[in-house]
Enzyme design. Structure first.
Site, short mmCIF file in Angstrom:
data_model
loop_
_atom_site.label_atom_id
_atom_site.label_comp_id
_atom_site.label_asym_id
_atom_site.label_seq_id
_atom_site.Cartn_x
_atom_site.Cartn_y
_atom_site.Cartn_z
N ASP A 37 60.68 19.13 4.10
CA ASP A 37 61.43 18.86 5.33
C ASP A 37 60.89 19.59 6.56
O ASP A 37 61.58 19.68 7.56
CB ASP A 37 62.90 19.17 5.12
CG ASP A 37 63.17 20.63 4.79
OD1 ASP A 37 62.20 21.37 4.52
OD2 ASP A 37 64.34 21.02 4.80
N HIS A 38 59.66 20.10 6.49
CA HIS A 38 59.05 20.71 7.67
C HIS A 38 57.57 20.31 7.72
O HIS A 38 56.89 20.26 6.71
CB HIS A 38 59.13 22.24 7.63
CG HIS A 38 60.52 22.75 7.78
ND1 HIS A 38 61.18 22.77 8.99
CD2 HIS A 38 61.40 23.25 6.89
CE1 HIS A 38 62.38 23.27 8.83
NE2 HIS A 38 62.55 23.56 7.56
N VAL A 39 57.11 20.04 8.91
CA VAL A 39 55.68 19.79 9.11
C VAL A 39 55.02 21.16 9.25
O VAL A 39 55.41 21.96 10.08
CB VAL A 39 55.44 18.93 10.37
CG1 VAL A 39 53.96 18.79 10.66
CG2 VAL A 39 56.11 17.58 10.21
N PHE A 40 54.04 21.43 8.40
CA PHE A 40 53.40 22.75 8.42
C PHE A 40 51.90 22.69 8.68
O PHE A 40 51.24 23.71 8.73
CB PHE A 40 53.66 23.48 7.08
CG PHE A 40 53.23 22.70 5.88
CD1 PHE A 40 51.91 22.71 5.46
CD2 PHE A 40 54.14 21.93 5.19
CE1 PHE A 40 51.51 21.98 4.37
CE2 PHE A 40 53.75 21.20 4.09
CZ PHE A 40 52.43 21.22 3.67
#
Length: 191
Positions: free
Chosen positions: A87-90
Site C-alpha cells: 500500500d505504499h510506493v517505495f
C-alpha cells in the site's frame, strides 16, 4: 466463566440469538457488507470494509485486515493476525516513501476454506493461503502457501503436509464440499 456466559452457553437458542445480534451490530458498525451472517470477528478487530468472508470464518482479537481480502469458509485467524502491505510506493527515486503515494491497484489476498492462520502472523497483501493450509504462530507469509500444507517461520516455509496420506486429504476435501453437514451444537447447517 461468568454467570451470564454460563447461562447463555446452557441455552443454545439464547446463545445463538445474542451472538448473531452482536455480530449484526459489528457488521453494521464496521460497514462489512460482504460477510456471511455466521462470520465472527472480535470487537477490537480493525478491518477494511471491502472484506469478503464466507460462513463460519473467525477473526480473533487484535487482528488488522487490510483492503482486498477474501476469506473462505471455516477459516480461523488467531489473535493479532495482520494482513498488510502493498500500500505504499517505495521505488520513486528522489521522493521519500511517505510522499510517494499509494499504488493504483492493490493486489487481492485470498485465504482458502478451512485455513488456520496462527497468532501473531503477518500476511503480506497479494498472497494466497490455500485451502486447508495452516500457518504457524508468528510466521511472516511473503509467498503463496499451497493447499493442505503447514508453513511457519520468517519468512514462512513449508514444515510438512497437513495430512499423512492422499486418502485423508480426499476425505477432508469431501467433508468441506458437503454444505449440509452440521459441525456441532452451536453451528447449524448452512444453506
Amino acid at each position: 466463566m461468568g454467570r451470564i456466559k454460563k447461562m447463555l452457553r446452557g441455552n443454545e437458542g439464547l446463545y445463538l440469538f445474542v451472538r448473531s445480534s452482536r455480530m449484526r451490530w459489528r457488521r453494521w458498525r464496521k460497514k462489512l457488507r460482504h460477510v456471511h451472517p455466521t462470520f465472527y470477528c472480535a470487537p477490537d478487530v480493525v478491518v477494511a470494509p471491502d472484506l469478503e468472508a464466507d460462513e463460519y470464518s473467525h477473526i480473533s482479537r487484535g487482528g488488522i485486515i487490510g483492503p482486498k481480502v477474501r476469506i473462505g469458509r471455516y477459516v480461523m485467524f488467531g489473535p493479532r493476525v495482520i494482513i498488510v502491505g502493498d500500500d505504499h510506493v517505495f521505488d520513486k527515486a528522489g521522493t521519500p516513501t511517505i510522499f510517494a503515494g499509494r499504488p493504483e491497484v492493490v493486489r487481492p489476498t485470498v485465504i482458502g476454506d478451512d485455513a488456520w492462520v496462527g497468532a501473531g502472523c503477518i500476511v503480506m497483501a497479494g498472497v494466497t493461503i490455500g485451502r486447508g493450509a495452516i500457518v504457524a504462530a508468528g510466521a511472516v507469509v511473503t509467498k503463496d502457501v499451497p493447499p493442505f500444507e503447514i508453513h511457519g517461520g520468517v519468512p514462512a516455509k513449508k514444515i510438512k503436509d497437513r495430512f499423512q496420506t492422499e486418502e485423508e486429504r480426499e476425505r477432508h476435501e469431501r467433508m468441506l464440499e458437503d454444505k449440509t453437514r452440521k459441525f456441532g451444537k452451536f453451528c447449524p447447517p448452512v444453506g
